[in-house]
Design an enzyme around this catalytic site. Structure first.
Site, short mmCIF file in Angstrom:
data_model
loop_
_atom_site.label_atom_id
_atom_site.label_comp_id
_atom_site.label_asym_id
_atom_site.label_seq_id
_atom_site.Cartn_x
_atom_site.Cartn_y
_atom_site.Cartn_z
N CYS A 67 7.64 -3.06 -11.09
CA CYS A 67 8.11 -2.75 -9.73
C CYS A 67 9.08 -3.82 -9.23
O CYS A 67 8.82 -5.01 -9.36
CB CYS A 67 6.91 -2.64 -8.79
SG CYS A 67 7.39 -2.17 -7.12
N CYS A 71 5.65 -8.14 -3.81
CA CYS A 71 4.37 -8.26 -3.11
C CYS A 71 3.50 -9.31 -3.82
O CYS A 71 3.17 -9.14 -5.01
CB CYS A 71 3.65 -6.91 -3.08
SG CYS A 71 4.74 -5.57 -2.51
N CYS A 74 0.41 -8.35 -6.00
CA CYS A 74 0.40 -7.18 -6.88
C CYS A 74 0.65 -7.46 -8.36
O CYS A 74 1.69 -8.02 -8.73
CB CYS A 74 1.41 -6.16 -6.38
SG CYS A 74 1.29 -4.60 -7.30
N CYS A 111 -5.91 10.44 -5.82
CA CYS A 111 -4.74 9.70 -5.34
C CYS A 111 -3.91 9.19 -6.51
O CYS A 111 -4.41 8.48 -7.38
CB CYS A 111 -5.21 8.54 -4.48
SG CYS A 111 -3.84 7.54 -3.87
N CYS A 143 -3.58 12.92 -2.64
CA CYS A 143 -2.87 11.83 -1.98
C CYS A 143 -1.90 11.23 -2.98
O CYS A 143 -2.15 11.25 -4.19
CB CYS A 143 -3.88 10.79 -1.52
SG CYS A 143 -3.15 9.35 -0.73
N CYS A 203 -2.41 7.80 5.35
CA CYS A 203 -3.41 6.86 4.84
C CYS A 203 -2.75 5.49 4.90
O CYS A 203 -1.77 5.24 4.20
CB CYS A 203 -3.79 7.21 3.40
SG CYS A 203 -4.87 5.98 2.63
N ARG A 275 -12.00 3.42 4.35
CA ARG A 275 -12.31 3.32 2.91
C ARG A 275 -12.52 1.87 2.48
O ARG A 275 -11.64 1.03 2.68
CB ARG A 275 -11.19 3.98 2.09
CG ARG A 275 -10.92 5.40 2.58
CD ARG A 275 -10.00 6.18 1.66
NE ARG A 275 -9.48 7.36 2.36
CZ ARG A 275 -10.11 8.53 2.45
NH1 ARG A 275 -11.26 8.71 1.86
NH2 ARG A 275 -9.57 9.54 3.13
#
Ligand code: SAM
Ligand code: DTB
Ligand code: SF4
Length: 335
Positions: A67, A71, A74, A111, A143, A203, A275
């Site tokens: 990616c 972040c 991550c 998801c 999702c 979400c 969640r």
């Protein structure tokens, strides 16, 4: 209790859906004595949800690693050497087989996550739409979390049958720049608005344990609780420390911080599914039980989250059994 105190208590316990929460009000809730905080969270929870039902969700990484975003938490960011194998988009059939398996194992929400900055255009996006259509046919909620979306992409996902889109704000606006440098908070809010405008449920949640302060957690909840409507789903993740990322050596998070944050989320957003997301592997059963008492009513089950391990099926079954909780069935779930 004297009459004035009784009146204040009555006011505090009045449960209404509000979108005008101030940071001060949220901070006051977050800082309540834990016993009072949990009592208030339970009061709200029992008004809007069945107290013994937990929704089981299943994650699948449909495009892993590489990616372009940075972040700091991550394992999928290309900026860090995390040892994660980069993969291209999975085959539609493989994804649909995983969806059917998830349903057979009791999941009611599926998801699909992808390590993209923005959802792609063209063939890859078409493949995602096919996955959404197929997963929706199972009857589970579907999702996706694919990074930023245009209005057009959001509408296409809605037409394909998508129930929800996950796009986390992660932390307060003030702390965001310490964690991510390749995008800004405003861009996250824009995608959330595109999702909402397309008629897909939202979400949106965050991660705790990244070195943020209590004020940052309150600031995140302020952002979420001022959205109108509120997100239907709020995942609260405990950082999973990944080797090679800047947060690999972050300090341990006190599980009671998860409990306080979940309770404050429950009180300010009464209807949301809250969640207990990443980080359960690092958490005791007792801490997880307190999170449920604080108003969490969903977990992710299955051997993996997106790229990191999750508790075993047998452990989760034992946890729910020992706590006397049962998996939510879709028929009894309103929205
Ligand atoms: N790339 C898309 C995005 O960022 O929106 C979708 C996938 S991304 C992996 C989905 C969410 O996973 C992130 O927003 C973050 O909140 C959460 N996440 C990622 N790594 C995590 C970690 N190490 N611990 C806890 N949560 C994490
Ligand atoms: C969310 O808030 N947590 C889930 C889901 N939304 C996509 C993802 C957690 C990812 C944890 C790190 C990993 O397994 O890669
Ligand atoms: Fe990319 Fe999402 Fe990971 Fe950030 S959280 S690096 S956007 S996959």
């Amino acid at each position: 209790m004297n009459p004035a105190a009784a009146q204040t208590r009555e006011r505090d316990l009045k449960i209404e859906i509000r979108h005008d929460w101030t940071r001060g009000e949220i901070r006051e809730i977050y800082e309540l004595p834990l016993t009072e905080l949990l009592f208030r969270a339970q009061t709200v929870h029992r008004t809007y949800h069945k107290p013994d039902e937990i929704q089981m969700c299943r994650l699948l990484s449909i495009k892993t690693g590489g990616c372009p975003e940075d972040c700091a938490y991550c394992p999928q960011s290309a900026h860090y050497s995390t040892g994660l194998e980069r993969e291209s988009v999975l085959d539609v059939e493989e994804v649909l087989a995983a969806a059917r398996r998830a349903k057979n194992e009791g999941a009611t929400r599926f998801c699909m996550g992808a390590a993209w900055r923005d959802a792609p255009h063209g063939k890859e996006f078409e493949a995602v739409l096919t996955m959404v259509r197929g997963a929706a046919e199972t009857g589970m909620e579907v999702c996706c979390t694919l990074g930023m979306l245009t209005d057009e992409q959001a509408r296409a996902l809605k037409s394909a049958g998508l129930t929800a889109y996950n796009h986390n704000l992660d932390t307060s606006p003030e702390f965001y720049g310490e964690i991510i440098h390749t995008r800004v908070y405003e861009e996250r809010l824009r995608t959330i608005a595109a999702v909402r405008n397309a008629g897909i449920t939202v979400c949106c949640g965050g991660i705790l344990g990244m070195g943020e302060s209590a004020e940052d957690r309150v600031g995140l909840i302020e952002q979420l609780a001022r959205l109108n409507p509120h997100p239907e789903s709020v995942p609260i993740n405990m950082l999973v420390r990944a080797e090679g990322t800047p947060l690999a050596n972050a300090a341990d998070l006190d599980p009671l911080v998860m409990v306080r944050t979940i309770a404050t989320t429950r009180i300010t957003m009464p209807r949301a599914m809250v969640r207990l997301a990443a980080g359960r592997l690092q958490m005791s059963r007792e801490a997880a039980a307190l999170c449920f008492l604080a108003g969490a009513n969903s977990i992710f089950t299955g051997e993996k989250l997106l790229t990191t391990p999750n508790p075993e099926k047998s452990e989760d079954e034992a946890l729910l059994r020992d706590l006397g909780l049962k998996p939510l069935e879709l028929e009894s779930h309103e929205g």
